[in-house]
Design an enzyme around this catalytic site. Sequence first.
Site, PDB file in Angstrom:
ATOM      1  N   SER A 104     -58.855  77.393 -34.620  1.00 50.91           N
ATOM      2  CA  SER A 104     -59.587  78.442 -35.321  1.00 50.91           C
ATOM      3  C   SER A 104     -58.890  79.777 -35.133  1.00 50.91           C
ATOM      4  O   SER A 104     -58.319  80.044 -34.066  1.00 50.91           O
ATOM      5  CB  SER A 104     -61.009  78.541 -34.765  1.00 50.91           C
ATOM      6  OG  SER A 104     -61.641  79.699 -35.273  1.00 50.91           O
ATOM      7  N   TYR A 151     -65.556  79.547 -27.353  1.00 50.34           N
ATOM      8  CA  TYR A 151     -64.965  78.904 -28.531  1.00 50.34           C
ATOM      9  C   TYR A 151     -63.498  79.317 -28.704  1.00 50.34           C
ATOM     10  O   TYR A 151     -62.630  78.480 -28.977  1.00 50.34           O
ATOM     11  CB  TYR A 151     -65.814  79.313 -29.734  1.00 50.34           C
ATOM     12  CG  TYR A 151     -65.440  78.690 -31.051  1.00 50.34           C
ATOM     13  CD1 TYR A 151     -65.725  77.355 -31.335  1.00 50.34           C
ATOM     14  CD2 TYR A 151     -64.820  79.450 -32.046  1.00 50.34           C
ATOM     15  CE1 TYR A 151     -65.395  76.804 -32.557  1.00 50.34           C
ATOM     16  CE2 TYR A 151     -64.497  78.906 -33.278  1.00 50.34           C
ATOM     17  CZ  TYR A 151     -64.785  77.577 -33.527  1.00 50.34           C
ATOM     18  OH  TYR A 151     -64.461  77.032 -34.741  1.00 50.34           O
ATOM     19  N   LYS A 191     -60.392  76.799 -28.643  1.00 47.10           N
ATOM     20  CA  LYS A 191     -59.577  76.604 -29.846  1.00 47.10           C
ATOM     21  C   LYS A 191     -58.116  76.967 -29.615  1.00 47.10           C
ATOM     22  O   LYS A 191     -57.223  76.345 -30.191  1.00 47.10           O
ATOM     23  CB  LYS A 191     -60.163  77.395 -31.015  1.00 47.10           C
ATOM     24  CG  LYS A 191     -61.475  76.807 -31.565  1.00 47.10           C
ATOM     25  CD  LYS A 191     -61.335  75.334 -31.915  1.00 47.10           C
ATOM     26  CE  LYS A 191     -62.306  74.870 -32.983  1.00 47.10           C
ATOM     27  NZ  LYS A 191     -62.213  73.405 -33.203  1.00 47.10           N
TER      28      LYS A 191
HETATM   29  P1  NAI Z   1     -70.282  71.433 -38.790  1.00 42.71           P
HETATM   30  O1  NAI Z   1     -71.237  71.914 -37.761  1.00 42.71           O
HETATM   31  O2  NAI Z   1     -70.707  71.332 -40.206  1.00 42.71           O
HETATM   32  O3  NAI Z   1     -69.688  70.002 -38.344  1.00 42.71           O
HETATM   33  C1  NAI Z   1     -69.423  69.651 -37.020  1.00 42.71           C
HETATM   34  C2  NAI Z   1     -69.837  68.208 -36.800  1.00 42.71           C
HETATM   35  O4  NAI Z   1     -69.468  67.830 -35.470  1.00 42.71           O
HETATM   36  C3  NAI Z   1     -71.362  68.006 -36.919  1.00 42.71           C
HETATM   37  O5  NAI Z   1     -71.643  67.006 -37.892  1.00 42.71           O
HETATM   38  C4  NAI Z   1     -71.793  67.585 -35.512  1.00 42.71           C
HETATM   39  O6  NAI Z   1     -72.857  66.648 -35.496  1.00 42.71           O
HETATM   40  C5  NAI Z   1     -70.495  66.998 -34.953  1.00 42.71           C
HETATM   41  N1  NAI Z   1     -70.460  67.021 -33.490  1.00 42.71           N
HETATM   42  C6  NAI Z   1     -70.825  68.037 -32.663  1.00 42.71           C
HETATM   43  N2  NAI Z   1     -70.669  67.676 -31.378  1.00 42.71           N
HETATM   44  C7  NAI Z   1     -70.193  66.396 -31.385  1.00 42.71           C
HETATM   45  C8  NAI Z   1     -69.805  65.488 -30.357  1.00 42.71           C
HETATM   46  N3  NAI Z   1     -69.900  65.830 -29.061  1.00 42.71           N
HETATM   47  N4  NAI Z   1     -69.326  64.276 -30.717  1.00 42.71           N
HETATM   48  C9  NAI Z   1     -69.232  63.930 -32.028  1.00 42.71           C
HETATM   49  N5  NAI Z   1     -69.596  64.740 -33.037  1.00 42.71           N
HETATM   50  C10 NAI Z   1     -70.062  65.971 -32.722  1.00 42.71           C
HETATM   51  O7  NAI Z   1     -68.994  72.399 -38.647  1.00 42.71           O
HETATM   52  P2  NAI Z   1     -67.661  72.573 -39.550  1.00 42.71           P
HETATM   53  O8  NAI Z   1     -67.635  73.960 -40.027  1.00 42.71           O
HETATM   54  O9  NAI Z   1     -67.518  71.466 -40.526  1.00 42.71           O
HETATM   55  O10 NAI Z   1     -66.530  72.469 -38.405  1.00 42.71           O
HETATM   56  C11 NAI Z   1     -65.596  71.431 -38.314  1.00 42.71           C
HETATM   57  C12 NAI Z   1     -64.472  71.877 -37.391  1.00 42.71           C
HETATM   58  O11 NAI Z   1     -63.773  72.982 -37.957  1.00 42.71           O
HETATM   59  C13 NAI Z   1     -64.939  72.334 -36.007  1.00 42.71           C
HETATM   60  O12 NAI Z   1     -64.010  71.919 -35.028  1.00 42.71           O
HETATM   61  C14 NAI Z   1     -64.921  73.836 -36.132  1.00 42.71           C
HETATM   62  O13 NAI Z   1     -64.789  74.475 -34.879  1.00 42.71           O
HETATM   63  C15 NAI Z   1     -63.706  74.036 -37.016  1.00 42.71           C
HETATM   64  N6  NAI Z   1     -63.694  75.332 -37.686  1.00 42.71           N
HETATM   65  C16 NAI Z   1     -64.554  75.603 -38.728  1.00 42.71           C
HETATM   66  C17 NAI Z   1     -64.499  76.821 -39.371  1.00 42.71           C
HETATM   67  C18 NAI Z   1     -65.322  77.115 -40.561  1.00 42.71           C
HETATM   68  O14 NAI Z   1     -65.060  78.154 -41.218  1.00 42.71           O
HETATM   69  N7  NAI Z   1     -66.312  76.292 -40.912  1.00 42.71           N
HETATM   70  C19 NAI Z   1     -63.599  77.888 -38.909  1.00 42.71           C
HETATM   71  C20 NAI Z   1     -62.732  77.500 -37.845  1.00 42.71           C
HETATM   72  C21 NAI Z   1     -62.802  76.263 -37.264  1.00 42.71           C
END
Ligand code: NAI
Length: 301
Positions: A149, A162, A166
């Site tokens: 990130s 975080y 990251k």
């Molecule tokens: P989101 O919250 O929609 O999806 C994350 C998923 O990970 C959820 O479905 C959740 O149930 C699952 N999860 C959480 N803890 C878990 C565990 N211990 N074991 C298995 N599954 C688990 O978030 P999003 O935005 O789709 O994020 C995806 C990735 O992208 C993350 O790593 C986030 O940090 C990264 N990211 C997202 C950004 C954004 O703009 N949305 C920006 C920078 C990074």
Amino acid sequence: MLQDKVVVVTGAGGGIGRDFALAFAAHGAKVVVNDLGTSVAGEGASAGPAQKVVDEIKATGGEAVASTDSVADWEAAHRIVKTAIDTFGRIDCVVNNAGILRDRFFFNMSVEEWRAVIDVHLNGSFYVSRAAAPYFKSQNSGCYVHMTSTSGLIGNLGQANYSAAKLGIAGLSKSIALDMAKYKVRSNCIAPFAWSRMIGSIPTETPEQQARVEKMKLMETAKIAPLAVYLASDAAQEISGQIFAVRANELFLMSQSRPIRSVHRAGGWTPQDIAEHGMPALRQSFFPLDRTQDVFTWDPL
Ligand code: NAI
């Protein structure tokens, strides 16, 4: 591009990970859809989200299996990888995407908030990657895609846990790329910008806030998937140790830390010399205390 490859996507029950799973399947991969089904803060668990994505993939004729283990546990992470071996007989790619947030200003952050975020992002990425490593090593192929990130690469307020996790993932990815190059295993990072539930809690009370959020909605989660599919494919076999960013229709190659300026004093430095000569010379190249939005100053395209 991924015919018959077996890909594990963690956190694939929603957001960016769901679009990864759908895109990988659409390109011919067999997908382990891993998701704990937890809240943004990592509280609670449900088998629903992972199974729903598996059902979506199967409805379009693809192959997928659900896994509801947590990435944040060493044994459970091994079960995630074993699901790929037991169901599809092999593993070709790990996408470390699962994530949670526990935002708090550093001076108020509790040790639980620190540990929860480090456990899912940094430890989870290590656990799942490490569980797949023996398979990759023995088959002389494999690839990792990790989600980093700009909060870590550049900076953000209220995200010490975080940001540290990251940026740690960027270091982990480079180390894997170095250590496993001789086994033709690749490791790369993506820093996504996407409108998901993770950033969906931004307030929309004023017209300015509403306008900002409308622009952020242009950053669709599905726009990140093509790069992940490409990185997992044989077309990317020369690409390792890189950090990319994706924001709507923009792709970026991010820089990695290198010396940018040096000063030298033949007789060595005293603190006084550093104050009078060293620091004034280096200061010209100091980085401002900026955040992601100070660097990405234009709207998503
Ligand atoms: P989101 O919250 O929609 O999806 C994350 C998923 O990970 C959820 O479905 C959740 O149930 C699952 N999860 C959480 N803890 C878990 C565990 N211990 N074991 C298995 N599954 C688990 O978030 P999003 O935005 O789709 O994020 C995806 C990735 O992208 C993350 O790593 C986030 O940090 C990264 N990211 C997202 C950004 C954004 O703009 N949305 C920006 C920078 C990074």
